[in-house]
Design a protein around this motif. Sequence first.
Motif, PDB file in Angstrom:
ATOM      1  N   ALA A  61       0.836  -1.199   0.000  1.00 54.50           N
ATOM      2  CA  ALA A  61       0.000   0.000   0.000  1.00 54.50           C
ATOM      3  C   ALA A  61       0.872   1.251   0.000  1.00 54.50           C
ATOM      4  CB  ALA A  61      -0.930  -0.003   1.205  1.00 54.50           C
ATOM      5  N   LYS A  62       1.909   1.229   0.804  1.00 52.97           N
ATOM      6  CA  LYS A  62       2.824   2.376   0.872  1.00 52.97           C
ATOM      7  C   LYS A  62       3.520   2.576  -0.471  1.00 52.97           C
ATOM      8  CE  LYS A  62       6.747   4.168   3.506  1.00 52.97           C
ATOM      9  NZ  LYS A  62       7.694   3.902   4.626  1.00 52.97           N
ATOM     10  N   HIS A  63       3.918   1.464  -1.085  1.00 56.25           N
ATOM     11  CA  HIS A  63       4.591   1.540  -2.383  1.00 56.25           C
ATOM     12  C   HIS A  63       3.642   2.067  -3.450  1.00 56.25           C
ATOM     13  CE1 HIS A  63       6.989  -0.594  -5.773  1.00 56.25           C
ATOM     14  NE2 HIS A  63       7.474   0.614  -5.543  1.00 56.25           N
ATOM     15  N   ALA A  64       2.388   1.590  -3.417  1.00 58.33           N
ATOM     16  CA  ALA A  64       1.402   2.037  -4.393  1.00 58.33           C
ATOM     17  C   ALA A  64       1.153   3.538  -4.267  1.00 58.33           C
ATOM     18  CB  ALA A  64       0.095   1.271  -4.217  1.00 58.33           C
ATOM     19  N   ARG A  65       1.017   4.021  -3.039  1.00 62.09           N
ATOM     20  CA  ARG A  65       0.815   5.461  -2.833  1.00 62.09           C
ATOM     21  C   ARG A  65       1.968   6.257  -3.428  1.00 62.09           C
ATOM     22  NH1 ARG A  65      -1.475   3.835   2.266  1.00 62.09           N
ATOM     23  NH2 ARG A  65      -3.702   4.402   2.329  1.00 62.09           N
ATOM     24  N   SER A  66       3.174   5.735  -3.255  1.00 61.31           N
ATOM     25  CA  SER A  66       4.347   6.416  -3.802  1.00 61.31           C
ATOM     26  C   SER A  66       4.290   6.461  -5.328  1.00 61.31           C
ATOM     27  CB  SER A  66       5.619   5.692  -3.343  1.00 61.31           C
ATOM     28  OG  SER A  66       6.767   6.273  -3.921  1.00 61.31           O
ATOM     29  N   MET A  67       3.872   5.344  -5.942  1.00 58.02           N
ATOM     30  CA  MET A  67       3.778   5.284  -7.404  1.00 58.02           C
ATOM     31  C   MET A  67       2.655   6.174  -7.939  1.00 58.02           C
ATOM     32  SD  MET A  67       6.181   3.395  -8.677  1.00 58.02           S
ATOM     33  CE  MET A  67       7.216   4.171  -7.427  1.00 58.02           C
ATOM     34  N   PHE A  68       1.541   6.224  -7.235  1.00 55.32           N
ATOM     35  CA  PHE A  68       0.396   7.027  -7.694  1.00 55.32           C
ATOM     36  C   PHE A  68       0.707   8.519  -7.712  1.00 55.32           C
ATOM     37  CE2 PHE A  68      -2.607   3.464  -6.204  1.00 55.32           C
ATOM     38  CZ  PHE A  68      -2.642   2.914  -7.469  1.00 55.32           C
ATOM     39  N   LYS A  69       1.767   8.930  -7.013  1.00 53.24           N
ATOM     40  CA  LYS A  69       2.157  10.333  -7.028  1.00 53.24           C
ATOM     41  C   LYS A  69       2.643  10.768  -8.413  1.00 53.24           C
ATOM     42  CE  LYS A  69       3.428  10.605  -2.129  1.00 53.24           C
ATOM     43  NZ  LYS A  69       4.529  10.797  -1.150  1.00 53.24           N
ATOM     44  N   HIS A  70       2.956   9.788  -9.268  1.00 52.45           N
ATOM     45  CA  HIS A  70       3.392  10.107 -10.628  1.00 52.45           C
ATOM     46  C   HIS A  70       2.218  10.515 -11.516  1.00 52.45           C
ATOM     47  CE1 HIS A  70       7.569   8.933 -10.175  1.00 52.45           C
ATOM     48  NE2 HIS A  70       7.214   7.781  -9.631  1.00 52.45           N
ATOM     49  N   VAL A  71       0.981  10.259 -11.071  1.00 49.56           N
ATOM     50  CA  VAL A  71      -0.192  10.643 -11.871  1.00 49.56           C
ATOM     51  C   VAL A  71      -0.388  12.149 -11.749  1.00 49.56           C
ATOM     52  CG1 VAL A  71      -2.681  10.355 -12.183  1.00 49.56           C
ATOM     53  CG2 VAL A  71      -1.274   8.402 -11.487  1.00 49.56           C
ATOM     54  N   PRO A  72      -0.429  12.891 -12.870  1.00 49.92           N
ATOM     55  CA  PRO A  72      -0.606  14.346 -12.815  1.00 49.92           C
ATOM     56  C   PRO A  72      -1.886  14.728 -12.078  1.00 49.92           C
ATOM     57  CG  PRO A  72       0.039  13.654 -15.016  1.00 49.92           C
ATOM     58  CD  PRO A  72      -0.261  12.404 -14.251  1.00 49.92           C
ATOM     59  N   GLU A  73      -1.850  15.832 -11.349  1.00 52.04           N
ATOM     60  CA  GLU A  73      -2.993  16.256 -10.549  1.00 52.04           C
ATOM     61  C   GLU A  73      -4.226  16.531 -11.399  1.00 52.04           C
ATOM     62  OE1 GLU A  73      -2.033  19.502  -8.018  1.00 52.04           O
ATOM     63  OE2 GLU A  73      -0.452  18.427  -6.919  1.00 52.04           O
ATOM     64  N   ASP A  74      -4.028  17.059 -12.614  1.00 52.40           N
ATOM     65  CA  ASP A  74      -5.194  17.371 -13.434  1.00 52.40           C
ATOM     66  C   ASP A  74      -5.939  16.115 -13.875  1.00 52.40           C
ATOM     67  OD1 ASP A  74      -3.055  16.612 -15.003  1.00 52.40           O
ATOM     68  OD2 ASP A  74      -3.652  17.835 -16.715  1.00 52.40           O
ATOM     69  N   ILE A  75      -5.224  14.993 -13.969  1.00 48.29           N
ATOM     70  CA  ILE A  75      -5.874  13.720 -14.302  1.00 48.29           C
ATOM     71  C   ILE A  75      -6.425  13.062 -13.045  1.00 48.29           C
ATOM     72  CG2 ILE A  75      -5.509  11.392 -15.214  1.00 48.29           C
ATOM     73  CD1 ILE A  75      -3.470  12.533 -17.116  1.00 48.29           C
ATOM     74  N   ALA A  76      -5.665  13.126 -11.966  1.00 49.88           N
ATOM     75  CA  ALA A  76      -6.111  12.513 -10.707  1.00 49.88           C
ATOM     76  C   ALA A  76      -7.406  13.127 -10.209  1.00 49.88           C
ATOM     77  CB  ALA A  76      -5.018  12.650  -9.643  1.00 49.88           C
ATOM     78  N   GLY A  77      -7.683  14.373 -10.562  1.00 52.03           N
ATOM     79  CA  GLY A  77      -8.886  15.048 -10.101  1.00 52.03           C
ATOM     80  C   GLY A  77     -10.110  14.805 -10.955  1.00 52.03           C
ATOM     81  N   LEU A  78      -9.962  14.064 -12.054  1.00 52.32           N
ATOM     82  CA  LEU A  78     -11.088  13.772 -12.926  1.00 52.32           C
ATOM     83  C   LEU A  78     -11.854  12.540 -12.440  1.00 52.32           C
ATOM     84  CD1 LEU A  78      -9.418  14.228 -16.439  1.00 52.32           C
ATOM     85  CD2 LEU A  78     -10.946  15.834 -15.264  1.00 52.32           C
ATOM     86  N   PRO A  79     -13.152  12.426 -12.792  1.00 54.10           N
ATOM     87  CA  PRO A  79     -13.904  11.219 -12.438  1.00 54.10           C
ATOM     88  C   PRO A  79     -13.223   9.985 -13.024  1.00 54.10           C
ATOM     89  CG  PRO A  79     -15.393  12.948 -13.145  1.00 54.10           C
ATOM     90  CD  PRO A  79     -14.006  13.435 -13.454  1.00 54.10           C
ATOM     91  N   ALA A  80     -13.069   8.956 -12.225  1.00 53.18           N
ATOM     92  CA  ALA A  80     -12.346   7.766 -12.665  1.00 53.18           C
ATOM     93  C   ALA A  80     -12.996   7.118 -13.874  1.00 53.18           C
ATOM     94  CB  ALA A  80     -12.255   6.762 -11.512  1.00 53.18           C
ATOM     95  N   ASN A  81     -14.338   7.178 -13.957  1.00 52.51           N
ATOM     96  CA  ASN A  81     -15.029   6.504 -15.060  1.00 52.51           C
ATOM     97  C   ASN A  81     -15.078   7.345 -16.339  1.00 52.51           C
ATOM     98  OD1 ASN A  81     -16.857   8.428 -14.296  1.00 52.51           O
ATOM     99  ND2 ASN A  81     -18.563   7.024 -13.967  1.00 52.51           N
TER     100      ASN A  81
END
Length: 361
Positions: A61-81
């Motif tokens: 889980a800790k590793h995944a959180r670290s990897m997910f930080k590579h996702v740009p904020e403008d994409i991370a803030g969009l609806p997942a679907n």
Amino acid sequence: MKDIRGHLDAERTAREATRRAEEAGRIEAERRAKEREQFTLGALCAAYCTMLESRGKAASAKHARSMFKHVPEDIAGLPANEINTRQLGGAIRAVHEAGKERAAGILRSYLRAAYASAVTAETDPSIPSAFIGFNVESNPVADIKAGKVRAGDRTLSREELRAYMEHLGDGIIDQALRLALLAGGQRLSQVLRARVSDWDGSTLRLWDSKGRRSEPREHLIPLAGHGAERVDLLVARAWEKAEEGDPNPSLFISRGARVTDSTPGKRVAEIAKAMGGEPFDARDIRRTVETLLARMGISRDVRAQLLSHGLSGVQVQHYDRHGYMGEKARALEAWERELGTIQAGETGSNVVRMRRTNDNA
């Protein structure tokens, strides 16, 4: 008169119907807006990490959180679907082109797993209900190709390994690095999670949560003389440093807290820089150990058991119940002797005869 009254009543009814329709539309628009804000890609990633933690995979889980930080904020803030393959492919490509090939592949795997959880949430009772609200019907990561990762091939020479050991001091981080080496090149993340209760005087118990295991696999290390002495000292130190009332302190407690997984890696990089020459990291140390074990004549099966890799197949899970404790113990005894020759600057023997037995001790 009746026609006028009827006309007015009809107008009122029509206005009321319009008002109700507009109110319903407003409420629906607010609901959808709230869902768009709530069920974002960032929220999906967080839900996936929470699920890993609930399954006892805190390190993953800790590793995944670290990897997910590579996702740009403008994409991370969009609806997942609403996010498509092109957007996620671009985010993964950016990491790959930044020279972080391995990180790009890991990010892709975690994103694919997170979306897969959301897709099957309604039909798979093992997936937390929190995933249902994302309303994901297809996996946009499924068609993203896994980028090629150059396999690591850096191994340390005997002279480099001797210099590396000479740089290891008595600090708690260096003790973790030394124990991982004496234990046959164990993963540092697993070594760092060891607690006092994981040591019985001769065998160190680690927990391997890598792969698709629902529960961490018990990984037993029958340490040889120097390794066992190191753990005895770590146990004594842990009791001295532990907070009052702690019944099971970490072997690597430091100022009331456990050493984090990233700290030893930084220390290895520091040592490599001090040594000069070609850089190396903790994975290269582990690769070096297995390479030397192979040159010593220790079989692939025993190395796999000792280093706990490649053990998730059907044969291992359902048929091979041999514990390999005897083989692992003899391998570590031979490994400590080999480390002794390296420290002494000797060439060392190329072959170590490993007597095969059926013991499971």
